[in-house]
Enzyme design. Structure first.
Site, mmCIF file in Angstrom:
data_model
loop_
_atom_site.group_PDB
_atom_site.id
_atom_site.type_symbol
_atom_site.label_atom_id
_atom_site.label_comp_id
_atom_site.label_asym_id
_atom_site.label_seq_id
_atom_site.Cartn_x
_atom_site.Cartn_y
_atom_site.Cartn_z
ATOM 1 N N GLU A 43 -0.269 -9.231 -2.051
ATOM 2 C CA GLU A 43 0.281 -8.298 -0.788
ATOM 3 C C GLU A 43 1.412 -8.830 -0.104
ATOM 4 O OE1 GLU A 43 -2.913 -6.759 1.339
ATOM 5 O OE2 GLU A 43 -4.412 -7.128 -0.400
ATOM 6 N N GLY A 44 2.004 -9.913 -0.590
ATOM 7 C CA GLY A 44 3.350 -10.622 -0.100
ATOM 8 C C GLY A 44 3.765 -11.489 -0.979
#
Length: 265
Positions: A152-153
């Site tokens: 997610e990053g």
């Protein structure tokens, strides 16, 4: 390789609804590790509610960083406090539950700087969590069943390379399962390229916090009665359906969600 998608339902603020790709036999996956009040791993598997348990998370790795496992209030890996989970993992596997290490998460520091970096991370995962050998295995001598990409990053680079290296370890005996938890808009901004390799066995698509494709506005939470009466009947005939993924064991305990849907999944 055909992947299996799991419909994931989200609880409270983080309730997930995911669609799995694959067989018509529905299974339930759960994330465990981010709340010290969610019970033990052994009890989680002994409940009989789950077919997969994702251990969340290996939250720091790549780009020369020292890998860091964070299992919240359960144990402290920095003082070898998580090696006792080895017996729990083995008890889960003896019951037919696959135990997967989830890498990434919503908070942490992870980043693959190059293809060589991806190879080094794969080697680390193999030696410390899968079928390899290391003097500092955070979870003891238990051999996990695979790796879950909850990215997610960072960037969207080299996750496909990591998947290829991890998948190749299946040639050394025990199958290494690859799973992923992408957002529902396709292709996912982080692991879209990795999924195109076709190497992932299970894909738990996150429909929560995605207004274009989540069940309803707001949190995306689907009441169990709506899931069993409206959502599952509409998707279970798809050859891409594989079951339901839930976040997390703590919220499942609070709501009794998995128990209430299990016979319909």
């Amino acid at each position: 390789m055909a992947s299996k998608a799991a419909t994931s339902a989200t609880f409270s603020f983080f309730f997930l609804l995911a669609l799995a790709v694959g067989s018509n036999a529905g299974e339930i996956a759960i994330y465990w590790g981010q709340n010290g009040n969610e019970g033990t791993l052994a009890d989680t598997c002994a409940s009989g509610n789950y077919d997969f348990v994702n251990l969340a998370f290996l939250c720091t790795f790549g780009n020369g960083q020292t890998p860091q496992l964070n299992l919240a209030g359960h144990c402290d890996p920095s003082v070898n406090g998580c090696t006792g989970l080895s017996s729990d993992i083995k008890s889960c596997q003896a019951k037919g539950v696959k135990v997967i290490l989830s890498i990434g998460g919503g908070a942490g520091s992870y980043y693959l700087a190059s293809a060589e970096d991806a190879r080094q991370v794969a080697t680390y995962l193999w030696n410390n969590y899968l079928g390899g050998q290391s003097s500092s295995r955070p979870l003891g001598d238990a051999v996990l069943d695979g790796v879950d990409f909850d990215i997610e990053g960072g960037t969207n680079q080299y996750w496909d390379v990591l998947a290829k290296y991890l998948s190749a370890y299946s040639n050394r005996g025990k199958k290494v399962y690859l799973t992923a938890a992408p957002q529902c808009p396709y292709p996912d901004a982080w692991v879209g390229g990795a999924l195109q390799t076709g190497l992932f066995d299970y894909v738990w698509v996150q429909f929560y916090n995605n207004p274009p494709c989540q069940y309803s506005a707001g949190s995306g939470f689907i009441p169990a009665t709506d899931l069993t009466s409206q959502v599952l009947p509409a998707i279970k005939d798809s050859d891409k359906y594989g079951g339901v993924m839930l976040w997390s064991k703590y919220y499942d305990d609070e709501t009794g969600y998995s128990k209430s849907i299990k016979s319909d999944v």
